[in-house]
Write a protein that holds these residues in place. Structure first.
Motif, PDB file in Angstrom:
ATOM      1  N   THR A 119       0.845  -1.193   0.000  1.00  8.55           N
ATOM      2  CA  THR A 119       0.000   0.000   0.000  1.00  8.55           C
ATOM      3  C   THR A 119       0.880   1.243   0.000  1.00  8.55           C
ATOM      4  O   THR A 119       1.837   1.329   0.773  1.00  8.55           O
ATOM      5  N   PRO A 120       0.595   2.237  -0.868  1.00  8.40           N
ATOM      6  CA  PRO A 120       1.399   3.464  -0.864  1.00  8.40           C
ATOM      7  C   PRO A 120       1.377   4.136   0.510  1.00  8.40           C
ATOM      8  O   PRO A 120       0.351   4.140   1.188  1.00  8.40           O
TER       9      PRO A 120
ATOM     10  N   GLU B 276      -0.661   8.951  -0.849  1.00  8.14           N
ATOM     11  CA  GLU B 276      -1.394   8.919  -2.119  1.00  8.14           C
ATOM     12  C   GLU B 276      -2.125  10.246  -2.307  1.00  8.14           C
ATOM     13  O   GLU B 276      -2.990  10.606  -1.516  1.00  8.14           O
TER      14      GLU B 276
ATOM     15  N   LYS C 221      -4.509  12.396  -4.784  1.00 13.66           N
ATOM     16  CA  LYS C 221      -5.465  12.141  -5.869  1.00 13.66           C
ATOM     17  C   LYS C 221      -6.179  13.430  -6.285  1.00 13.66           C
ATOM     18  O   LYS C 221      -6.796  14.101  -5.457  1.00 13.66           O
TER      19      LYS C 221
ATOM     20  N   SER D  21      -2.113  13.927  -9.402  1.00 13.23           N
ATOM     21  CA  SER D  21      -2.203  12.635  -8.704  1.00 13.23           C
ATOM     22  C   SER D  21      -0.840  11.930  -8.756  1.00 13.23           C
ATOM     23  O   SER D  21      -0.198  11.909  -9.798  1.00 13.23           O
TER      24      SER D  21
ATOM     25  N   SER E 105       1.676   8.838  -6.120  1.00 15.46           N
ATOM     26  CA  SER E 105       1.802   8.111  -4.862  1.00 15.46           C
ATOM     27  C   SER E 105       3.279   7.901  -4.532  1.00 15.46           C
ATOM     28  O   SER E 105       4.138   7.957  -5.408  1.00 15.46           O
TER      29      SER E 105
ATOM     30  N   LYS F 165       5.654   5.126  -2.381  1.00 19.26           N
ATOM     31  CA  LYS F 165       5.685   3.840  -1.696  1.00 19.26           C
ATOM     32  C   LYS F 165       6.662   3.880  -0.520  1.00 19.26           C
ATOM     33  O   LYS F 165       7.530   4.747  -0.461  1.00 19.26           O
TER      34      LYS F 165
END
Length: 346
Positions: free
Chosen positions: A11-12, A15, A17, A37, A39, A41
């Protein structure tokens, strides 16, 4: 409110958006960050590049919720950190995360450090805000932090003031403050801009070492593609508030696709070429009030401009796997038939 520390490893960590951040000018809001947008990690270094005025620093201030009140605001979109929506947090809630889970190194340490407080006081302030720690423990930890960022004589420097230190030492102090609570995400906004070349290299090497030791994720904001090549895993190229290209660092340097990215690459001095005049990009980034309402924002400066570039707004879309570009030269960036353009919100 606290962040969720039990997320899946894929899961990042962060994030963003469809983020739109706007500033008020003469009573009207204009987008400085426009539908962005991306992300980040865990343990990844993501570079955000572009000229001054492209929205890079505003992006970082949006994540940290440090926009000037009454002037700047997040109009729409979301900023999610470990499953928690940062843009919905109150000042008290974000203060529990800012400095502890997410930290930031600012461009100019002389204006970021308070001139009337000692170096030790400013490091210890972060520790007292986020840890249950005694004054003696805080002082010892502050000395250890100064030593960890390569400052000699930390026992003496801790009682000195910002004006007594060189630019490189002030930047090291800023890094010590930022990593004091071992944050999961570090945002470095042009961390080497005000430094000479030798000190720049030392600071970048220090950041790489700290990132590895602490398993941090890093957002590195810069206009220097040489720094990106040295430091980053993935790169986001921004122009006039929008993302125009996004891919991993190797692909960007070996196969740049957007005309703006290619021009940025062309402006890098090369050791194997003997030229009298360095390449430059004609024109300037448009101001917020003069931003094109439709079409590509780079059209006025683009050497590959086509007639439709001023009437059709390109989409950020994949051209190759893991390589996104926003340019009408690529079929995937063209809106579907019947949708000629979309308004840039203001």
């Amino acid at each position: 409110m606290s962040v969720n520390t039990q997320l899946h490893k894929d899961t990042p960590l962060l994030e963003v958006k469809n983020l739109e951040t706007a500033f008020s000018i003469d009573g009207q809001y204009y987008n400085a960050v426009d539908n962005v947008s991306f992300s980040v990690k865990p343990r990844q270094i993501v570079g955000i590049v572009g000229e001054s005025g492209c929205g890079k620093s505003v992006m970082s201030l949006s994540i940290m919720k440090l926009l000037p009140k009454g002037i700047g605001k997040i109009k729409s979109g979301s900023i999610q950190f470990e499953g928690v929506q940062l843009e919905q947090m109150s000042d008290k809630e974000i203060n529990s995360i800012r400095g502890k889970e997410i930290a930031m190194i600012f461009q100019e340490p002389m204006t970021s450090l308070n001139p009337v407080f000692s170096i030790g006081f400013q490091i210890q302030e972060v520790l007292f805000n986020h840890m249950k720690i005694s004054k003696k423990e805080a002082r010892l930890k502050s000395i250890a932090l100064l030593k960890s960022v390569g400052i000699s004589r930390p026992e003496k420097i801790i009682d000195e003031y910002p004006h007594q230190l060189s630019g490189g030492m002030r930047q090291r102090v800023m890094i010590a403050i930022a990593i004091a609570c071992q944050p999961k995400l570090l945002i470095a906004d042009e961390p080497t801009t005000a430094l000479d070349v030798t000190v720049q290299a030392q600071i970048l090497e220090l950041l790489k070492d700290i990132q590895k030791v602490n398993d941090m994720s890093v957002i590195l904001i810069t206009h220097d593609l040489g720094v990106v090549a040295e430091m980053c895993d993935e790169v986001i190229v921004m122009y006039a508030g929008k993302v125009v290209e996004k891919t991993d660092v190797d692909t960007l340097f070996h196969d740049p696709k957007h005309p703006y990215t290619k021009l940025l690459m062309g402006a890098i001095p090369r050791m194997d070429e003997d030229v009298e005049v360095l390449s430059s990009i004609k024109g300037i980034v448009p101001s917020l009030k003069n931003m094109p309402k439709v079409g590509c924002k780079f059209a006025a400066r683009c050497p590959q401009v086509m007639p439709e570039c001023t009437s059709i707004t390109p989409l950020l879309a994949e051209t190759d796997e893991g390589h996104e570009v926003s340019c009408l030269l690529y079929p995937t960036s063209r809106p579907r038939e019947g949708v000629l353009h979309n308004e840039y919100g203001s």
